[in-house]
Write a protein that holds these residues in place. Structure first.
Motif, mmCIF file in Angstrom:
data_model
loop_
_atom_site.group_PDB
_atom_site.id
_atom_site.type_symbol
_atom_site.label_atom_id
_atom_site.label_comp_id
_atom_site.label_asym_id
_atom_site.label_seq_id
_atom_site.Cartn_x
_atom_site.Cartn_y
_atom_site.Cartn_z
ATOM 1 N N PRO A 41 35.819 42.166 44.221
ATOM 2 C CA PRO A 41 37.114 42.073 43.536
ATOM 3 C C PRO A 41 37.429 43.336 42.736
ATOM 4 O O PRO A 41 36.523 44.059 42.304
ATOM 5 C CB PRO A 41 36.917 40.882 42.597
ATOM 6 C CG PRO A 41 35.446 40.924 42.277
ATOM 7 C CD PRO A 41 34.766 41.412 43.527
ATOM 8 N N SER A 61 43.317 41.557 51.342
ATOM 9 C CA SER A 61 42.256 40.765 50.710
ATOM 10 C C SER A 61 42.670 40.170 49.367
ATOM 11 O O SER A 61 42.102 39.167 48.934
ATOM 12 C CB SER A 61 41.000 41.624 50.500
ATOM 13 O OG SER A 61 40.371 41.931 51.730
ATOM 14 N N PHE A 62 43.657 40.800 48.702
ATOM 15 C CA PHE A 62 44.006 40.370 47.347
ATOM 16 C C PHE A 62 45.521 40.228 47.202
ATOM 17 O O PHE A 62 46.287 41.012 47.757
ATOM 18 C CB PHE A 62 43.470 41.367 46.314
ATOM 19 C CG PHE A 62 41.988 41.584 46.406
ATOM 20 C CD1 PHE A 62 41.101 40.617 45.971
ATOM 21 C CD2 PHE A 62 41.480 42.754 46.964
ATOM 22 C CE1 PHE A 62 39.735 40.808 46.080
ATOM 23 C CE2 PHE A 62 40.119 42.958 47.070
ATOM 24 C CZ PHE A 62 39.240 41.975 46.625
ATOM 25 N N SER A 63 45.933 39.238 46.436
ATOM 26 C CA SER A 63 47.352 38.997 46.201
ATOM 27 C C SER A 63 47.881 39.984 45.169
ATOM 28 O O SER A 63 47.119 40.614 44.418
ATOM 29 C CB SER A 63 47.563 37.570 45.703
ATOM 30 O OG SER A 63 47.004 37.413 44.406
ATOM 31 N N GLU A 66 46.654 39.447 41.716
ATOM 32 C CA GLU A 66 45.284 39.879 41.434
ATOM 33 C C GLU A 66 45.165 41.383 41.189
ATOM 34 O O GLU A 66 44.137 41.836 40.678
ATOM 35 C CB GLU A 66 44.367 39.485 42.596
ATOM 36 C CG GLU A 66 44.185 37.996 42.787
ATOM 37 C CD GLU A 66 43.367 37.679 44.019
ATOM 38 O OE1 GLU A 66 42.192 37.276 43.869
ATOM 39 O OE2 GLU A 66 43.894 37.839 45.140
ATOM 40 N N VAL A 67 46.187 42.141 41.545
ATOM 41 C CA VAL A 67 46.043 43.596 41.487
ATOM 42 C C VAL A 67 46.989 44.284 40.503
ATOM 43 O O VAL A 67 46.871 45.499 40.275
ATOM 44 C CB VAL A 67 46.248 44.226 42.885
ATOM 45 C CG1 VAL A 67 45.287 43.603 43.896
ATOM 46 C CG2 VAL A 67 47.685 44.094 43.359
#
Length: 221
Positions: A41, A61-63, A66-67
């Protein structure tokens, strides 16, 4: 008529630009990309990206949620634009991986870092991080698949967009008398094993590379 081979399929506008400059064009995809899921992550780490492919794979891999608080370093304006569009803070944009590596010890030694990269990534960034003794992780987020094809003609120019494309093309072909047009320094370093007839644009992006190819032949000498 001068003959050119691009190791990436060109857009219609790029073809018109180069044909207008007197090139007869062949083009194909010397590599293909497969995105991979990663379990590493971003959290509060400083993120490193050295290609647009790594950025695109990272977002698989990440929304966005999340970033949006993430900070990053990246190579190329294209990658920077993709990151900023998703809300990732880009602290610095570099022209090459070597420039990025040179900044790590001076500015970011106190950070915990994650290097999001492909399976064929070069050793420069990992070796630099290890040499500096920094805290870091590696996350492989895409796989590069070579697509070597034998070309039975001599070209005046062969165009490369990545070191992997150089590897794919040279697996079955010689450079011969061709000039290698490379998008940036990392790609030109890979090609230097096979020829010293290499040209790169001052700005390492696709538009600048097309503009370089479209320049009259006498201006390149």
């Amino acid at each position: 008529m001068r003959h050119l081979l691009s190791t990436k399929v060109l857009a219609d506008g790029e073809i018109r630009q180069l044909e207008g400059a007197g090139w007869c064009i062949d083009h194909y995809d010397a590599i293909s990309i497969e995105f991979l899921k990663t379990s590493v992550p971003p959290d509060d780490h400083l993120l490193i990206f050295t290609s647009k492919n790594a950025v695109a794979a990272f977002f698989q891999s990440f929304s966005k949620r999340e970033v949006t608080a993430c900070r990053s370093l990246c190579v190329g304006k294209g990658a920077a634009g993709m990151l900023a569009e998703k809300g990732v803070t880009v602290l610095e944009v570099f022209h090459s991986a070597s420039e990025l590596a040179g900044s790590l010890g001076e500015k970011y030694a106190a950070d915990s870092l994650v290097y999001y990269c492909g399976n064929r990534r070069l050793d420069l960034i990992p070796e630099t991080l290890d040499t500096l003794g920094l805290s870091w992780q590696e996350a492989t987020v895409y796989k590069t698949i070579l697509n070597p094809i034998k070309w039975d003609r001599d070209y005046e120019a062969v165009v490369f967009f990545s070191p992997s494309a150089v590897q794919s093309y040279t697996a079955l072909n010689l450079m011969g008398p061709a000039t290698g047009y490379c998008i940036g320094k990392t790609t030109s370093a890979a090609l230097r094993k096979y020829t010293h007839r290499i040209l790169c644009p001052e700005t390492p992006d696709r538009t600048s590379l097309m503009d370089l190819l479209a320049r009259p032949e006498n201006e390149l000498k």
